[in-house]
Design a protein around this motif. Structure first.
Motif, PDB file in Angstrom:
ATOM      1  N   GLY A   1      -7.374   9.308  15.815  1.00  0.00           N
ATOM      2  CA  GLY A   1      -7.738   8.871  14.472  1.00  0.00           C
ATOM      3  C   GLY A   1      -8.589   9.841  13.672  1.00  0.00           C
ATOM      4  N   LYS A   2      -8.787  11.056  14.169  1.00  0.00           N
ATOM      5  CA  LYS A   2      -9.616  12.026  13.447  1.00  0.00           C
ATOM      6  C   LYS A   2      -9.031  12.346  12.072  1.00  0.00           C
ATOM      7  CE  LYS A   2      -9.045  15.131  16.590  1.00  0.00           C
ATOM      8  NZ  LYS A   2      -8.114  14.462  17.489  1.00  0.00           N
ATOM      9  N   SER A   3      -7.761  12.697  12.030  1.00  0.00           N
ATOM     10  CA  SER A   3      -7.124  13.046  10.754  1.00  0.00           C
ATOM     11  C   SER A   3      -6.991  11.837   9.841  1.00  0.00           C
ATOM     12  CB  SER A   3      -5.748  13.674  10.990  1.00  0.00           C
ATOM     13  OG  SER A   3      -5.888  14.915  11.634  1.00  0.00           O
ATOM     14  N   MET A   4      -6.743  10.669  10.406  1.00  0.00           N
ATOM     15  CA  MET A   4      -6.633   9.458   9.590  1.00  0.00           C
ATOM     16  C   MET A   4      -7.990   9.104   8.982  1.00  0.00           C
ATOM     17  SD  MET A   4      -3.531   8.475   9.399  1.00  0.00           S
ATOM     18  CE  MET A   4      -3.054   6.769   9.422  1.00  0.00           C
ATOM     19  N   THR A   5      -9.062   9.348   9.713  1.00  0.00           N
ATOM     20  CA  THR A   5     -10.399   9.113   9.167  1.00  0.00           C
ATOM     21  C   THR A   5     -10.652  10.042   7.986  1.00  0.00           C
ATOM     22  OG1 THR A   5     -11.242   8.346  11.300  1.00  0.00           O
ATOM     23  CG2 THR A   5     -12.867   9.157   9.711  1.00  0.00           C
ATOM     24  N   ALA A   6     -10.352  11.326   8.159  1.00  0.00           N
ATOM     25  CA  ALA A   6     -10.531  12.286   7.063  1.00  0.00           C
ATOM     26  C   ALA A   6      -9.625  11.949   5.886  1.00  0.00           C
ATOM     27  CB  ALA A   6     -10.260  13.703   7.559  1.00  0.00           C
ATOM     28  N   SER A   7      -8.408  11.536   6.159  1.00  0.00           N
ATOM     29  CA  SER A   7      -7.489  11.143   5.083  1.00  0.00           C
ATOM     30  C   SER A   7      -7.997   9.907   4.348  1.00  0.00           C
ATOM     31  CB  SER A   7      -6.094  10.878   5.653  1.00  0.00           C
ATOM     32  OG  SER A   7      -5.531  12.081   6.146  1.00  0.00           O
ATOM     33  N   ALA A   8      -8.655   9.002   5.057  1.00  0.00           N
ATOM     34  CA  ALA A   8      -9.232   7.819   4.416  1.00  0.00           C
ATOM     35  C   ALA A   8     -10.355   8.234   3.465  1.00  0.00           C
ATOM     36  CB  ALA A   8      -9.742   6.830   5.462  1.00  0.00           C
ATOM     37  N   VAL A   9     -11.183   9.172   3.900  1.00  0.00           N
ATOM     38  CA  VAL A   9     -12.261   9.668   3.038  1.00  0.00           C
ATOM     39  C   VAL A   9     -11.680  10.229   1.748  1.00  0.00           C
ATOM     40  CG1 VAL A   9     -14.080  11.416   2.800  1.00  0.00           C
ATOM     41  CG2 VAL A   9     -13.877  10.111   4.936  1.00  0.00           C
ATOM     42  N   MET A  10     -10.605  10.971   1.861  1.00  0.00           N
ATOM     43  CA  MET A  10      -9.971  11.594   0.695  1.00  0.00           C
ATOM     44  C   MET A  10      -9.079  10.621  -0.065  1.00  0.00           C
ATOM     45  SD  MET A  10     -11.097  14.649   0.644  1.00  0.00           S
ATOM     46  CE  MET A  10      -9.981  15.312  -0.574  1.00  0.00           C
ATOM     47  N   ARG A  11      -8.853   9.449   0.510  1.00  0.00           N
ATOM     48  CA  ARG A  11      -7.921   8.454  -0.039  1.00  0.00           C
ATOM     49  C   ARG A  11      -6.514   9.056  -0.143  1.00  0.00           C
ATOM     50  NH1 ARG A  11     -10.291   4.909  -3.871  1.00  0.00           N
ATOM     51  NH2 ARG A  11      -8.164   4.356  -4.374  1.00  0.00           N
ATOM     52  N   LEU A  12      -6.124   9.728   0.915  1.00  0.00           N
ATOM     53  CA  LEU A  12      -4.799  10.336   1.019  1.00  0.00           C
ATOM     54  C   LEU A  12      -4.035   9.764   2.211  1.00  0.00           C
ATOM     55  CD1 LEU A  12      -5.729  14.072   0.274  1.00  0.00           C
ATOM     56  CD2 LEU A  12      -4.606  12.445  -1.258  1.00  0.00           C
ATOM     57  N   LEU A  13      -4.214   8.500   2.471  1.00  0.00           N
ATOM     58  CA  LEU A  13      -3.530   7.860   3.592  1.00  0.00           C
ATOM     59  C   LEU A  13      -2.049   7.673   3.281  1.00  0.00           C
ATOM     60  CD1 LEU A  13      -6.161   5.111   4.447  1.00  0.00           C
ATOM     61  CD2 LEU A  13      -5.491   7.042   5.912  1.00  0.00           C
ATOM     62  N   PRO A  14      -1.208   7.724   4.322  1.00  0.00           N
ATOM     63  CA  PRO A  14       0.213   7.421   4.114  1.00  0.00           C
ATOM     64  C   PRO A  14       0.371   6.006   3.559  1.00  0.00           C
ATOM     65  CG  PRO A  14      -0.167   8.296   6.325  1.00  0.00           C
ATOM     66  CD  PRO A  14      -1.514   8.052   5.706  1.00  0.00           C
ATOM     67  N   PRO A  15       1.434   5.749   2.826  1.00  0.00           N
ATOM     68  CA  PRO A  15       1.622   4.432   2.191  1.00  0.00           C
ATOM     69  C   PRO A  15       1.580   3.248   3.161  1.00  0.00           C
ATOM     70  CG  PRO A  15       3.270   5.980   1.410  1.00  0.00           C
ATOM     71  CD  PRO A  15       2.513   6.669   2.506  1.00  0.00           C
ATOM     72  N   SER A  16       1.981   3.438   4.396  1.00  0.00           N
ATOM     73  CA  SER A  16       2.040   2.323   5.343  1.00  0.00           C
ATOM     74  C   SER A  16       0.697   2.037   6.021  1.00  0.00           C
ATOM     75  CB  SER A  16       3.098   2.615   6.408  1.00  0.00           C
ATOM     76  OG  SER A  16       2.768   3.818   7.081  1.00  0.00           O
ATOM     77  N   THR A  17      -0.337   2.794   5.666  1.00  0.00           N
ATOM     78  CA  THR A  17      -1.657   2.579   6.255  1.00  0.00           C
ATOM     79  C   THR A  17      -2.646   2.241   5.141  1.00  0.00           C
ATOM     80  OG1 THR A  17      -2.259   4.909   6.081  1.00  0.00           O
ATOM     81  CG2 THR A  17      -1.183   4.218   8.114  1.00  0.00           C
ATOM     82  N   SER A  18      -3.807   1.718   5.542  1.00  0.00           N
ATOM     83  CA  SER A  18      -4.809   1.391   4.527  1.00  0.00           C
ATOM     84  C   SER A  18      -6.191   1.317   5.155  1.00  0.00           C
ATOM     85  CB  SER A  18      -4.477   0.057   3.859  1.00  0.00           C
ATOM     86  OG  SER A  18      -4.554  -0.991   4.803  1.00  0.00           O
ATOM     87  N   ILE A  19      -7.192   1.339   4.290  1.00  0.00           N
ATOM     88  CA  ILE A  19      -8.569   1.112   4.729  1.00  0.00           C
ATOM     89  C   ILE A  19      -8.711  -0.391   4.907  1.00  0.00           C
ATOM     90  CG2 ILE A  19     -11.001   1.304   4.106  1.00  0.00           C
ATOM     91  CD1 ILE A  19     -10.158   3.804   2.413  1.00  0.00           C
ATOM     92  N   ALA A  20      -8.855  -0.824   6.148  1.00  0.00           N
ATOM     93  CA  ALA A  20      -8.912  -2.252   6.458  1.00  0.00           C
ATOM     94  C   ALA A  20     -10.304  -2.828   6.221  1.00  0.00           C
ATOM     95  CB  ALA A  20      -8.486  -2.490   7.910  1.00  0.00           C
ATOM     96  N   ARG A  21     -11.326  -2.019   6.496  1.00  0.00           N
ATOM     97  CA  ARG A  21     -12.700  -2.472   6.273  1.00  0.00           C
ATOM     98  C   ARG A  21     -13.623  -1.261   6.310  1.00  0.00           C
ATOM     99  NH1 ARG A  21     -12.107  -3.945  11.676  1.00  0.00           N
ATOM    100  NH2 ARG A  21     -13.571  -2.794  13.008  1.00  0.00           N
ATOM    101  N   GLY A  22     -14.845  -1.514   5.917  1.00  0.00           N
ATOM    102  CA  GLY A  22     -15.866  -0.486   5.949  1.00  0.00           C
ATOM    103  C   GLY A  22     -16.101   0.149   4.591  1.00  0.00           C
ATOM    104  N   ARG A  23     -17.094   1.022   4.570  1.00  0.00           N
ATOM    105  CA  ARG A  23     -17.449   1.720   3.338  1.00  0.00           C
ATOM    106  C   ARG A  23     -17.386   3.216   3.565  1.00  0.00           C
ATOM    107  NH1 ARG A  23     -22.992   0.092   1.118  1.00  0.00           N
ATOM    108  NH2 ARG A  23     -23.591   0.871   3.154  1.00  0.00           N
ATOM    109  N   ILE A  24     -17.036   3.914   2.500  1.00  0.00           N
ATOM    110  CA  ILE A  24     -17.035   5.376   2.482  1.00  0.00           C
ATOM    111  C   ILE A  24     -17.892   5.772   1.293  1.00  0.00           C
ATOM    112  CG2 ILE A  24     -15.659   7.471   2.300  1.00  0.00           C
ATOM    113  CD1 ILE A  24     -13.228   5.733   3.197  1.00  0.00           C
ATOM    114  N   LEU A  25     -19.168   6.003   1.537  1.00  0.00           N
ATOM    115  CA  LEU A  25     -20.084   6.339   0.457  1.00  0.00           C
ATOM    116  C   LEU A  25     -20.163   7.851   0.299  1.00  0.00           C
ATOM    117  CD1 LEU A  25     -22.987   3.823   1.190  1.00  0.00           C
ATOM    118  CD2 LEU A  25     -21.098   3.598  -0.454  1.00  0.00           C
ATOM    119  N   PHE A  26     -19.831   8.332  -0.872  1.00  0.00           N
ATOM    120  CA  PHE A  26     -19.943   9.748  -1.208  1.00  0.00           C
ATOM    121  C   PHE A  26     -20.785   9.842  -2.466  1.00  0.00           C
ATOM    122  CE2 PHE A  26     -18.385  13.496  -3.569  1.00  0.00           C
ATOM    123  CZ  PHE A  26     -18.817  14.470  -2.672  1.00  0.00           C
ATOM    124  N   GLU A  27     -21.933  10.501  -2.336  1.00  0.00           N
ATOM    125  CA  GLU A  27     -22.886  10.597  -3.446  1.00  0.00           C
ATOM    126  C   GLU A  27     -23.196   9.211  -4.007  1.00  0.00           C
ATOM    127  OE1 GLU A  27     -20.906  13.437  -6.020  1.00  0.00           O
ATOM    128  OE2 GLU A  27     -21.947  15.089  -5.021  1.00  0.00           O
TER     129      GLU A  27
END
Length: 169
Positions: A55-81
């Motif tokens: 899940g390393k790349s999927m975590t980074a992709s979630a931060v960038m909001r570049l996840l594949p269409p079939s995946t999503s952020i299910a829960r949690g927060r990604i705070l940037f600035e």
């Protein structure tokens, strides 16, 4: 793969709080990444280590909001600035992505568009995130290629990804 972030040195720049990235129905498990929490301060290097498929790349992709269409952020927060990227509208995310936060992918051949010239692909970042004119952008692209010691940067700007070496990509 790495995340590149910029900002002040005293505050937390990026915070993942109980992040979970879901996989599509029928996958071998429910989440690509689950219970991910970390803090990154400006100038700090944080390594995420795990086996292939952890899940390393999927975590980074979630931060960038570049996840594949079939995946999503299910829960949690990604705070940037201080902003929660997980809940930002896409137009707001586009203003941040590439201008304030970026991702360096592992494989340049899958990152670079094979039908666009190298110079064009670099120029797109300046077109999206600056008010520079066409000539200024061309000069900046050339200067960037020169700054990383690319031989014959003018030729590389006109080349397609398959026409340059792996190291240059």
């Amino acid at each position: 793969m790495g995340l590149s972030v910029s900002g002040e040195r005293d505050a937390t720049l990026l915070q993942l709080d109980d992040l979970a990235v879901s996989l599509p129905p029928g996958a071998d498990r429910a989440f690509a990444a689950e219970c991910v929490s970390l803090n990154v301060k400006p100038g700090e290097v944080v390594c995420v280590v795990g086996e292939s498929g952890s899940g390393k790349s999927m975590t980074a992709s979630a931060v960038m909001r570049l996840l594949p269409p079939s995946t999503s952020i299910a829960r949690g927060r990604i705070l940037f600035e201080g902003q929660d990227l997980a809940s930002l509208p896409e137009n707001a995310m586009r203003r941040i992505r590439g201008a304030r936060i970026g991702m360096i992918f592992q494989d340049p051949m899958t990152t670079l568009n094979p039908i666009k010239r190298i110079g064009r692909q670099i120029a797109e970042m300046f077109e999206l995130h600056t008010d520079l004119g066409r000539e200024q952008i061309g000069a900046r692209v050339l200067a960037l290629l020169e700054s990383v010691h690319i031989r014959d940067p003018e030729r590389v700007m006109r080349s397609y990804p398959h026409q340059i070496s792996g190291g240059q990509r």
